[in-house]
Design an enzyme around this catalytic site. Sequence first.
Site, short mmCIF file in Angstrom:
data_model
loop_
_atom_site.label_atom_id
_atom_site.label_comp_id
_atom_site.label_asym_id
_atom_site.label_seq_id
_atom_site.Cartn_x
_atom_site.Cartn_y
_atom_site.Cartn_z
N ASP A 428 0.85 -1.19 0.00
CA ASP A 428 0.00 0.00 0.00
C ASP A 428 0.89 1.24 0.00
OD1 ASP A 428 -2.31 1.53 0.23
OD2 ASP A 428 -2.31 1.44 2.41
N GLU A 431 2.57 5.07 -4.00
CA GLU A 431 2.53 6.02 -5.15
C GLU A 431 3.89 6.66 -5.38
OE1 GLU A 431 0.22 5.87 -2.65
OE2 GLU A 431 -1.00 4.62 -3.94
N ASP A 506 -8.93 3.90 -1.73
CA ASP A 506 -9.82 4.41 -0.69
C ASP A 506 -11.09 5.04 -1.25
OD1 ASP A 506 -7.85 3.49 0.90
OD2 ASP A 506 -7.06 5.44 1.47
C1 GLC Z 1 -4.49 3.38 3.07
C2 GLC Z 1 -5.07 2.17 2.35
C3 GLC Z 1 -6.13 1.53 3.22
C4 GLC Z 1 -5.52 1.18 4.57
C5 GLC Z 1 -4.89 2.39 5.22
C6 GLC Z 1 -4.12 2.03 6.49
O1 GLC Z 1 -5.45 4.36 3.22
O2 GLC Z 1 -5.56 2.48 1.09
O3 GLC Z 1 -6.68 0.41 2.59
O4 GLC Z 1 -6.51 0.65 5.41
O5 GLC Z 1 -3.98 3.01 4.33
O6 GLC Z 1 -3.11 1.14 6.21
#
Ligand code: GLC
Length: 788
Positions: A428, A431, A506
């Site tokens: 995650d 980017e 998100d």
């Molecule tokens: C980001 C991710 C989400 C996750 C959060 C905490 O917002 O896209 O899915 O729960 O980080 O890790």
Amino acid sequence: MFRLLVLTLLLTTSVFAQDITTLEKIGDVVSLTKTDKSITLICNDNSQVQLTILAPDLVRVRASFTKPIPAKDHSWAIAKNDWSTPRWTVNESSTTIIITTDELEVTIQRSPLLISFRDARTHQLLNADERPMSYDANASLAGIMFDPKAGPFVAASKKLGFDEHFYGLGEKASRLDKRRSSFINWNSDTPGYIEGKDPIYQTIPFYIGLQRGIAYGIFFDNSYRSYFDFGKSSQQRAWFGAEGGEMNYYFFHGPWIKKILGRYADLTGHMPLPPLWALGNQQSRWSYYPDTMVEEVVNEYRKRDLPLDVVHLDIDYMHGYRVFTFDKDRFPDPKALTDKLARQGVKVVTIVDPGIKHPVDKNERYHAFDQGLEKNYFQRRRNGDLFVPRVWPGESVFVDYTLPEARRWWGELHRVYTDNGIAGIWNDMNEPSDFVDQTGKNQLDVVSYDEGEKSTHAKNRNTFALLMSRGTYEGLERLRPDRRPYVITRAAYAGIQRYATMWTGDTNSTWDALALNIPMFTSLGLSGEPFVGSDVGGFIGRGNGELLVRSYQVSFLAPFCRNHKVIDGYDQEPWRFGKYYEDIIRKYLKLRYSLMPYLYTALEEAHRTGVPPFRPLLLNYQDDPSTYNLDDQFMVGNDLLVAPIMKPDVTRRLVYLPSGSWYDYWTNKKYAGGTMISVDAPLDVVPMFVRAGAMIPIWPSLNYIGEKPVSTISFNIYPDDSGLASATLYEDDGLSPSYKTGVFRRTTFTARRGPGGITISMEWAEGSYIPGPRKFSFVAKTGERVNF
Ligand code: GLC
């Protein structure tokens, strides 16, 4: 305040203010050189254009403005370089140069230099330059570029067809047909994005043009911030460009989109099969902790007879957000947890972010930071300082994933997960997100090794996630060579399908966000990313039972089916809004597991051919203009058509059925296609139709993959008007990579109506996999007798 608003408006509109008509055009062709694979055109301004013939339907165009084509030629996206050159010819006249392959005819007009692509057999025009390729000779765009030093801006402009449609371009918060829209590619952390927000997380600079049923593809392989305008700023052109790098694109000839997707997969890599359990139902939450809460979630699923294969651990499993650690109080014995859940048939996936915590106290020891620093694997600024972004752990560092040895080390760090029985990794924030500044400006002078080029963020941002996922995937492959890796990513660049599956980040728990699911999943599928899905129920905000049910009615047939929620969001596990909704959700999760052999067969098709399981109707009905902007219904494989409800309080909708005949999945009522019908859709019903001519393989009811041996596979037969139906069934061990060496079984079944009822024949199976003992049974949905 007013000044701020004006400034913001100016900034947001100026991003797309490039008027490409002001750019300098490439010079005229004066001579050419030829090798067995390519021709290089030399222009009167010292520019060069190289056309390389990779396959009869694939030609690469590379241009270098006012200088020779550089010898260095490298792209992280490309998987295949060893093309065996097909036969081709080149014919020169005083005005043109024409390259002909068995499928394509590429005409280069010498003055001005304009390239057009035609079908070699019909000579029909597929795509033509609207103006010569161009570049920003006077750096006039530098002021609005991310990195003014990165340029020049390079662009190519194509004639816009009166009835041309545009598809693909990866993950965009937009509708299926991209005509009359423009987009930017710059991987960005955009929580709560809504339709029209651009850019968002991923960059896949590949699109498909479709006109009069004939499709071509263009992959602009340039990782700089890039721009695509499909007839938004002008009636006459569709153009693409980037803030640096080369004009470098691949032209694919269809005419079939499916064929283009196959070629694109050949070029940028075929998706390997994930483990079969990745198609199971998944549950997540930011964050389930401690370990006993994870157990509670799983127990609840089992107690309520809701299928579940995977549970996710979000960032709070770690010790102070330090990746590659477990919090000792919350998860004192992760192995004991994964063992216990394994006995209930549940796998654990952990999140791993790119930010490695920079210790606040110099004396603190943290192995990931210490080793990376010692080996000099972290990104640095041009002046040699460590680059220190802020992410969940506070001050952090990022790995320079362009370094092969750093990727290897990163992969090896995952041993703590594999040793503890963690089944998959969720990448995650790649980017990469930086809380100091999300635009990337804070990273402007961050240098990556990049094969010795020591290039900066302008070039490397969009490929960061690709290389991070690659390090993760290859690490898992080395750590567990007998298991297929399972990696999920948020950001991406073209080629990501070789290493990771994805989800759409998100989203909001709103009806508008739900409506975006179908165009986003299908567009990703048309961009080489077949394994897609979204947080079921939406991530941000408070949902409700109706929204959650309708959300499952979209995602129950998406490859990635995971309910996930933000930290402060209202709980939305399937039972949270009461029994009425829970019962409906159970029905759809169970249906997903029944259809598992169908879904898995479709997923294997994606691996082999690049054609995704979750499809817009136009992929199966490319000749039918009624499908060209249809994005509130979808198909799974060739045979299932689903038309969900994506609005509150709505229980009836119009459904378009393409040509042929269709059976209502729930009632078996037969409809003639080629028309729109109106159907009932109370909350417990998602309108779903089966193509006449299909046979759908069904598994017995399971609560997780491998719960019990599948002793019977039943085929539901939906004969077409001439009494025929057929099915393919793909099987393998679902876990190991041995399918890559032929250890699979592909069986074809045919049903034929005769005087004594329907007779089944089975074709000799392909592949060497020997499944356990299982029976086949057949049921005709017309009520006819079946002989086997
Ligand atoms: C980001 C991710 C989400 C996750 C959060 C905490 O917002 O896209 O899915 O729960 O980080 O890790």
